[in-house]
Design a protein around this motif. Structure first.
Motif, PDB file in Angstrom:
ATOM      1  N   SER A  84     -27.875  15.202  71.252  1.00 52.83           N
ATOM      2  CA  SER A  84     -27.016  15.336  72.416  1.00 52.83           C
ATOM      3  C   SER A  84     -27.092  16.758  72.956  1.00 52.83           C
ATOM      4  O   SER A  84     -27.516  17.684  72.263  1.00 52.83           O
ATOM      5  N   SER A  85     -26.685  16.873  74.195  1.00 50.20           N
ATOM      6  CA  SER A  85     -26.679  18.158  74.874  1.00 50.20           C
ATOM      7  C   SER A  85     -25.486  18.196  75.813  1.00 50.20           C
ATOM      8  O   SER A  85     -25.108  17.172  76.387  1.00 50.20           O
ATOM      9  N   THR A  86     -24.908  19.371  75.949  1.00 45.25           N
ATOM     10  CA  THR A  86     -23.889  19.561  76.963  1.00 45.25           C
ATOM     11  C   THR A  86     -24.449  20.507  78.009  1.00 45.25           C
ATOM     12  O   THR A  86     -25.327  21.315  77.719  1.00 45.25           O
ATOM     13  N   ILE A 109     -38.565  19.949  75.827  1.00 45.11           N
ATOM     14  CA  ILE A 109     -37.352  19.197  76.160  1.00 45.11           C
ATOM     15  C   ILE A 109     -36.909  19.610  77.560  1.00 45.11           C
ATOM     16  O   ILE A 109     -36.574  20.766  77.787  1.00 45.11           O
ATOM     17  N   ASP A 110     -36.935  18.655  78.489  1.00 48.31           N
ATOM     18  CA  ASP A 110     -36.455  18.974  79.835  1.00 48.31           C
ATOM     19  C   ASP A 110     -35.298  18.081  80.266  1.00 48.31           C
ATOM     20  O   ASP A 110     -34.724  18.267  81.314  1.00 48.31           O
ATOM     21  N   PHE A 111     -34.937  17.079  79.477  1.00 51.72           N
ATOM     22  CA  PHE A 111     -33.806  16.189  79.682  1.00 51.72           C
ATOM     23  C   PHE A 111     -33.931  15.294  80.905  1.00 51.72           C
ATOM     24  O   PHE A 111     -33.069  14.474  81.149  1.00 51.72           O
ATOM     25  N   SER A 131     -28.086  12.625  76.257  1.00 54.95           N
ATOM     26  CA  SER A 131     -28.295  12.192  74.877  1.00 54.95           C
ATOM     27  C   SER A 131     -29.559  11.359  74.822  1.00 54.95           C
ATOM     28  O   SER A 131     -30.086  10.923  75.837  1.00 54.95           O
ATOM     29  N   GLY A 132     -30.052  11.171  73.621  1.00 63.82           N
ATOM     30  CA  GLY A 132     -31.247  10.381  73.438  1.00 63.82           C
ATOM     31  C   GLY A 132     -31.546  10.212  71.964  1.00 63.82           C
ATOM     32  O   GLY A 132     -30.699  10.488  71.109  1.00 63.82           O
ATOM     33  N   LEU A 133     -32.760   9.744  71.686  1.00 62.59           N
ATOM     34  CA  LEU A 133     -33.171   9.489  70.315  1.00 62.59           C
ATOM     35  C   LEU A 133     -34.365  10.335  69.930  1.00 62.59           C
ATOM     36  O   LEU A 133     -35.300  10.499  70.714  1.00 62.59           O
ATOM     37  N   PHE A 134     -34.313  10.827  68.732  1.00 62.68           N
ATOM     38  CA  PHE A 134     -35.421  11.561  68.141  1.00 62.68           C
ATOM     39  C   PHE A 134     -35.894  10.713  66.968  1.00 62.68           C
ATOM     40  O   PHE A 134     -35.171  10.538  65.993  1.00 62.68           O
ATOM     41  N   SER A 135     -37.103  10.159  67.065  1.00 60.27           N
ATOM     42  CA  SER A 135     -37.617   9.251  66.044  1.00 60.27           C
ATOM     43  C   SER A 135     -38.630   9.955  65.161  1.00 60.27           C
ATOM     44  O   SER A 135     -39.520  10.640  65.662  1.00 60.27           O
TER      45      SER A 135
END
Length: 156
Positions: free
Chosen positions: A115-117, A50-52, A146-150
């Motif tokens: 999500s991430s802060t 995960i690098d966003f 933020s994003g989606l994890f499928s």
């Protein structure tokens, strides 16, 4: 007196020493298995870095053993401080100093929001590298990603 000393050693010192020597991080599993929740289970990790910055959507298959990896060396200008994936009861504080791994079983299907802060990193001439509010650095309205994890169903 000597017997009492040996009794104390046997009751208190030896168990404490044995506890200090046992470290679940050093447990190794056989080929084709991984350590998950303290047990060796059949399977292999599906590693998701995960690098966003590169992606905002990740896909795995139902039943996968997922290892999310947050490596500060791969963070771009966004520096995450937390990560949440509520449907899998994941809420983790992140740090700029160490790699954080989150392991879980993808045991339900669907699309789940994560999500991430965090803050943004920039290089200011004369001041060097600083971490600032993202609205200041790049005009974003929020200090987060933020994003989606499928999780794709498998055909059983």
């Amino acid at each position: 007196m000597r017997a009492a000393v040996w009794l104390l050693v046997g009751v208190f010192v030896l168990p404490a020493a044995a506890g200090c020597l046992y470290n679940p991080q050093t447990v190794s599993c056989d080929d084709g298995t991984v350590l998950f929740e303290g047990e060796c289970v059949t399977g292999e990790w599906i590693v998701v870095p995960i690098d966003f910055m590169s992606y905002d959507r990740f896909e795995v298959n139902e039943g996968d053993l997922v290892r999310l990896v947050f490596n500060p060396a791969s963070f771009g200008h966004y520096v995450p401080e937390s990560f949440q994936l509520d449907e899998f009861e994941i809420s983790e504080q992140l740090t700029e100093e160490e790699v954080v791994r989150i392991d879980f079983l993808a045991n339900r299907t669907g699309e789940f929001a994560y999500s991430s802060t965090g803050l943004c990193r920039t290089d200011i001439p004369g001041a060097g590298e600083v971490v600032v509010d993202c609205a200041i650095y790049c005009g974003e309205t929020e200090n987060g990603r933020s994003g989606l994890f499928s999780v794709i169903p498998t055909n059983s």
